[in-house]
Enzyme design. Structure first.
Site, PDB file in Angstrom:
ATOM      1  N   LYS A   3      29.263  23.000 -26.441  1.00  0.00           N
ATOM      2  CA  LYS A   3      28.788  24.026 -27.160  1.00  0.00           C
ATOM      3  C   LYS A   3      29.539  24.712 -28.486  1.00  0.00           C
ATOM      4  O   LYS A   3      30.827  24.622 -28.207  1.00  0.00           O
ATOM      5  CB  LYS A   3      28.264  25.208 -26.136  1.00  0.00           C
ATOM      6  N   GLU A  22      11.609  24.486 -21.813  1.00  0.00           N
ATOM      7  CA  GLU A  22      12.469  25.609 -21.485  1.00  0.00           C
ATOM      8  C   GLU A  22      13.152  26.120 -22.807  1.00  0.00           C
ATOM      9  O   GLU A  22      13.758  25.496 -23.595  1.00  0.00           O
ATOM     10  CB  GLU A  22      13.753  25.194 -20.727  1.00  0.00           C
ATOM     11  N   ARG A  25      28.103  17.086 -20.850  1.00  0.00           N
ATOM     12  CA  ARG A  25      27.919  18.141 -21.371  1.00  0.00           C
ATOM     13  C   ARG A  25      29.370  19.051 -20.673  1.00  0.00           C
ATOM     14  O   ARG A  25      29.717  19.072 -19.623  1.00  0.00           O
ATOM     15  CB  ARG A  25      26.707  19.191 -20.967  1.00  0.00           C
ATOM     16  N   LYS A  48      24.087  17.188 -17.516  1.00  0.00           N
ATOM     17  CA  LYS A  48      24.555  18.420 -17.295  1.00  0.00           C
ATOM     18  C   LYS A  48      24.998  18.521 -15.764  1.00  0.00           C
ATOM     19  O   LYS A  48      24.114  18.213 -14.736  1.00  0.00           O
ATOM     20  CB  LYS A  48      23.251  19.248 -17.550  1.00  0.00           C
ATOM     21  N   GLU A 107      27.397  20.675 -29.836  1.00  0.00           N
ATOM     22  CA  GLU A 107      26.206  20.957 -29.424  1.00  0.00           C
ATOM     23  C   GLU A 107      25.839  22.535 -30.160  1.00  0.00           C
ATOM     24  O   GLU A 107      26.713  23.480 -29.800  1.00  0.00           O
ATOM     25  CB  GLU A 107      26.158  21.210 -27.759  1.00  0.00           C
ATOM     26  N   ASP A 110      27.781  30.987 -24.744  1.00  0.00           N
ATOM     27  CA  ASP A 110      26.415  30.409 -24.504  1.00  0.00           C
ATOM     28  C   ASP A 110      25.581  30.697 -25.847  1.00  0.00           C
ATOM     29  O   ASP A 110      24.655  31.622 -25.836  1.00  0.00           O
ATOM     30  CB  ASP A 110      25.751  30.950 -23.256  1.00  0.00           C
ATOM     31  N   GLU A 140      17.392  30.928 -28.847  1.00  0.00           N
ATOM     32  CA  GLU A 140      17.369  31.248 -27.600  1.00  0.00           C
ATOM     33  C   GLU A 140      17.894  32.770 -27.520  1.00  0.00           C
ATOM     34  O   GLU A 140      17.293  33.626 -26.736  1.00  0.00           O
ATOM     35  CB  GLU A 140      18.104  30.468 -26.500  1.00  0.00           C
ATOM     36  N   GLU A 184      25.394  26.320 -13.704  1.00  0.00           N
ATOM     37  CA  GLU A 184      24.167  26.835 -13.489  1.00  0.00           C
ATOM     38  C   GLU A 184      23.383  26.268 -12.286  1.00  0.00           C
ATOM     39  O   GLU A 184      22.059  26.176 -12.379  1.00  0.00           O
ATOM     40  CB  GLU A 184      23.174  26.800 -14.757  1.00  0.00           C
ATOM     41  N   ARG A 203      34.359  34.067 -17.903  1.00  0.00           N
ATOM     42  CA  ARG A 203      33.827  32.792 -18.114  1.00  0.00           C
ATOM     43  C   ARG A 203      34.314  32.024 -19.350  1.00  0.00           C
ATOM     44  O   ARG A 203      34.281  30.670 -19.268  1.00  0.00           O
ATOM     45  CB  ARG A 203      32.087  33.075 -18.339  1.00  0.00           C
TER      46      ARG A 203
END
Length: 873
Positions: free
Chosen positions: A411, A212, A368, A331, A438, A416, A444, A335, A387
């Protein structure tokens, strides 16, 4: 011997560099010194010599490294067999440089009574064998190492076996850079958790496992739903990671497949662990929270006794095969993934269920914190929806309720992996539980390894961010290592997408990010500028022009990417599906929002009038972000909604800064091409061509970004560019304005992805299209730039004719050259440019392009430009 060394030096340049060895090439070091100035032992003495031991691996690594760098073969002995030939009388018990008269690097072969050894092992075994010969090393921590290069021996010792391996890699790195001088050196890792998260899937296209957000080929671990039979690349990957201090790898995607826990895959995971073990790398597993339901239970409720028993049992089974497994990565409730909230339980309930299953085995659960509920967000209707605020809300009240083998993996930012975000406020909220940072090596949202973006500076900026907790200095690195809140240390986890591509990440230059991550996770005080120079010497060579050229490109690449994609704290205005091409209109009210309206832009995250995210920081930081005048320009639009005409600290208006930044960023990366070409004769041909092709792509795609974003805001605000550039392209010919035969006009969506909002495609999937134009530019020599769409549904071919003479040709094969397929649609992700130099034209000349479609790729074109020398477009 010197002749052999010179021969190696001269022959080394002829060896093809496919990237597989990365920074472990062990090429001959600089010729500025004589061979006798390098600390090369006469033999290796190895302690802890079990074949699977990292100490044994260290000895083999030193042997191979010295053979590769100097052409010298060394014997390996155990301490007992040559005890009488080791002179320990000059070993000193201090941590200062040892005095010496002369560095006897290579004794005459006739002298068999004395040797100058490199002794490799653990501190404990060394002290058993040579009591009283070491200084006080009680400060040496697990994984730490001690190196002493003196006139009587080279000592490479670790607090544990992994530490001895790390010390050996440090010694070899110094040798390879010509910096291994007589010295004494002790090094401890700043944190115990220095992990890599691979996002590898069990399944993919065909038999191969996919990755991914992977841009470098198929998985090195999985194929056809199972662990690969051949794990050679997994073993090589472990070697690379060990050389930069990484100690664990989670091998499967955080969007986990319950099939990872099948009997066959547990056996396969054990084989991966066996491949990792000689390099001190532990294996970790991502767990799908609802796995018990996939294996027959009616629920996955973390407080259900049968569920608890199921996880305890499967964990015991795994540890029977992999007794040194690092632990689990989870996780949950993100999502669409199930988690404890699915069963009306707390996040702590879920984390503790895994922690208690792991506890008897010494394992860690990385839980996470990437948790948000999109169903509760309506950014179009509710000004305060955001968010960013949700993670802290979900974890509110849970600090101190998780077991001590739980680490909350957070994160770097609250959104993100954006090109720039403030450091997540959640790090300052969790004071009792351990935390880990993280970050992404995977690019990405940052060009997906098709754009060169060195991230060492970003990592450093994040680690150094001062939260000013309790109004004291509190850099993130001190929160992670436990010093700030007086707790056990956590650490770091980087998302990495290493695949079967021989460059590992799809690009030679992208590997600098993995190198920087490992070294900064070990020691956050390292300088990212120093790291990129070290990495360049080890990867490309020592010539100062090479080093300074790559250094300049690297250190300007993150600011350049930020400039031509999303500056001033705007979140990435990318296509939602690919995260690659520009789509600013979609991002106005998405979860990654810009709130770009006609007269104003940005997210109000203040307590006074917005979502309140600014108030989640400790007071001094909260006050800064709350105040629009105090907020740094680079984060202005992350925290504040302001008019486009607002003046920045720099004096520019917001809108003019957007225009200027996009032109500046695209110009910067365009200049990389010339800089790279200047060192063509100094680097390996394979490396050179790989990097050049990506730099050319990046330069073209940066223009797509520049025009898409600037045109969008120009059309939205109706505020002109003070410099008259936006929308003004005097050297372009739009494809839709050419004479078309077999081509038809195509409306591109989003419209900003194409110049003028339109392009052309062939009218048939089987017949050629022709587009022709009569040249009206002044006579002269130009660069011919052609913008087209390289759609990943075929491999179209184009041929260019000038006055009926074949002039240039190319193919739409970017999905093969780039290592991944950016888009299957005509949009900003597939928009591409190719440039042909030294094209001489005169008014009245006729340019003709013939496009031959392939599959569903119908030879699409956007525009052509005749560019005078020095004009980018």
């Amino acid at each position: 011997m010197r002749c052999v060394f010179l021969l190696i030096m001269l022959c080394g340049l002829a060896i093809a560099e496919d990237g597989l060895k990365a920074w472990l090439r062990y090429a001959p070091p600089p010729m500025s010194r004589s061979l006798n100035e390098y600390p090369i032992p006469s033999r290796i003495v190895v302690l802890n010599s079990t074949m699977s031991s990292p100490v044994f691996t260290a000895s083999q690594e030193v042997v191979q490294g010295i053979q590769s760098m100097f052409g010298i073969s060394l014997d390996v002995d155990d301490a007992e067999s040559i005890q009488s030939r080791i002179d320990t009388s000059k070993w000193h018990g201090n941590l200062q440089e040892n005095p010496f008269e002369q560095f006897p690097l290579r004794l005459p072969k006739a002298d068999t009574t004395q040797i100058w050894p490199a002794i490799i092992g653990t501190i404990d075994v060394f002290e058993e064998r040579y009591p009283g010969k070491l200084p006080d090393l009680t400060g040496l921590q697990p994984d730490g190492f001690y190196i002493n290069i003196s006139s009587s021996a080279i000592l490479i010792l670790g607090r544990n076996e992994r530490g001895a391996l790390y010390g050996s890699f440090k010694y070899l790195s110094d040798l390879a850079q010509g910096t291994a001088f007589p010295t004494t050196h002790m090094s401890n890792p700043d944190v115990p958790i220095r992990w890599v998260n691979q996002w590898d899937n069990l399944h993919g296209r065909g038999r191969q496992g996919s990755i991914e957000r992977g841009y470098a080929g198929a998985s090195i671990f999985f194929e056809n739903g199972l662990v690969r039979d051949n794990l050679d690349r997994a073993r090589q990957y472990a070697r690379l990671l060990a050389s930069i201090g990484i100690n664990a790898v989670v091998v499967n995607n955080v969007n986990a497949d319950s099939g990872i826990l099948s009997d066959r895959n547990i056996e396969g995971l054990a084989r991966i662990a066996d491949a990792f073990r000689p390099y001190g790398i532990q294996l970790g597993i991502s767990c799908y929270f609802a796995s018990p339901e996939k294996y027959g239970l009616p629920t996955a409720d973390p407080l259900d006794e049968d569920v608890i028993a199921w996880w305890n049992n499967i964990t015991n089974v795994i540890y029977e095969r992999i007794p040194d497994m690092a632990g689990y990565l989870v996780k949950a409730n993100s999502e669409g993934q199930p988690g404890p909230l699915t069963y009306n339980r707390t996040l702590a309930d879920g984390a503790n269920m895994f922690a208690r299953a792991l506890r008897p085995h010494g394992g860690t659960v990385m839980f996470r914190a990437f948790i948000y509920d999109a169903s509760k967000l309506n950014l179009k209707a509710n000004w305060r929806d955001d968010r960013a605020v949700q993670a802290a809300q979900f974890f509110d009240g849970l600090d101190g309720m998780v077991d001590d083998n739980v680490v909350i993996q957070i994160k770097n930012g609250p959104i993100d992996f954006q090109v720039r975000e403030p450091v997540s406020s959640l790090f300052s909220h969790i004071r009792r539980a351990r935390t880990a940072l993280e970050i992404q090596v995977t690019q990405e949202y940052l060009g997906q390894q098709c754009h060169i973006v060195y991230l060492g500076s970003m990592y450093k900026e994040i680690m150094d961010f001062d939260f000013a907790v309790d109004n004291t200095s509190a850099p993130l690195s001190k929160i992670l290592n436990g010093q700030q809140f007086d707790r056990k240390a956590g650490g770091y986890a980087a998302v990495v997408n290493a695949g079967l591509d021989e460059t590992w990440l799809g690009s030679h230059l992208a590997m600098s990010n993995l190198y920087a991550y490992g070294h900064l996770a070990w020691n956050p005080s390292r300088d990212p500028e120093e790291l990129v120079r070290d990495w360049t010497r080890l990867t490309f060579g020592h010539d100062e022009k090479i080093v300074e050229t790559i250094f300049d490109m690297s250190m300007t690449s993150w600011p350049a990417f930020e400039n031509y994609t999303a500056n001033l704290g705007l979140l990435s205005m990318v296509d939602a599906a690919t995260h690659f091409g520009p789509d600013p209109g979609y991002r106005v009210h998405s979860a990654i929002a810009t709130r770009a309206y006609k007269g104003s832009i940005g997210i109000d995250r203040t307590v006074d009038n917005g979502s309140g995210y600014a108030g989640q920081y400790p007071k001094r930081i909260a006050d800064m972000y709350e105040n629009v005048d105090a907020t740094p320009d680079e984060l202005l639009l992350f925290f504040h909604h302001v008019p486009y005409t607002r003046r920045l600290h720099s004096g520019s208006t917001v809108i003019q800064r957007i225009y200027d930044a996009h032109y500046a960023g695209s110009q910067t990366v365009h200049d990389y091409i010339g800089k790279w070409k200047s060192i063509k004769q100094m680097v390996d041909v394979e490396q050179y061509e790989n990097v050049l092709s990506r730099l050319k792509f990046q330069a073209g795609h940066a223009l797509v970004w520049r025009d898409a974003i600037n045109n969008y805001f120009h059309d939205l605000t109706r505020i002109p560019d003070e410099k008259g550039r936006v929308g003004n392209h005097p050297w372009r010919i739009e494809a839709e304005d050419m004479d078309l035969d077999g081509y038809v006009i195509h409306e591109v969506r989003p419209a900003v992805s194409a110049s003028g909002g339109r392009g052309i495609v062939t009218s048939s999937t089987t017949k050629m299209g022709i587009a022709a134009a009569t040249i009206g530019f002044p006579a002269g020599e130009y660069a011919l730039a052609i913008n087209y769409f390289d759609v990943a549904t075929g491999c179209s071919a184009w041929q260019v004719f000038l006055n009926d003479q074949p002039t240039a040709q190319w193919a739409g094969d970017g999905e093969f050259k780039l290592g991944h397929s950016p888009s299957r649609s005509i949009n900003g992700a597939s928009a591409t440019r190719i440039t042909f130099s030294n094209i001489t034209v005169a008014p009245g000349d006729v340019l003709r392009i013939e496009g031959t479609p392939d599959g569903q790729e119908m030879a699409p074109l956007d525009y052509i430009s005749f560019l005078p020398l020095g004009i980018v477009d």
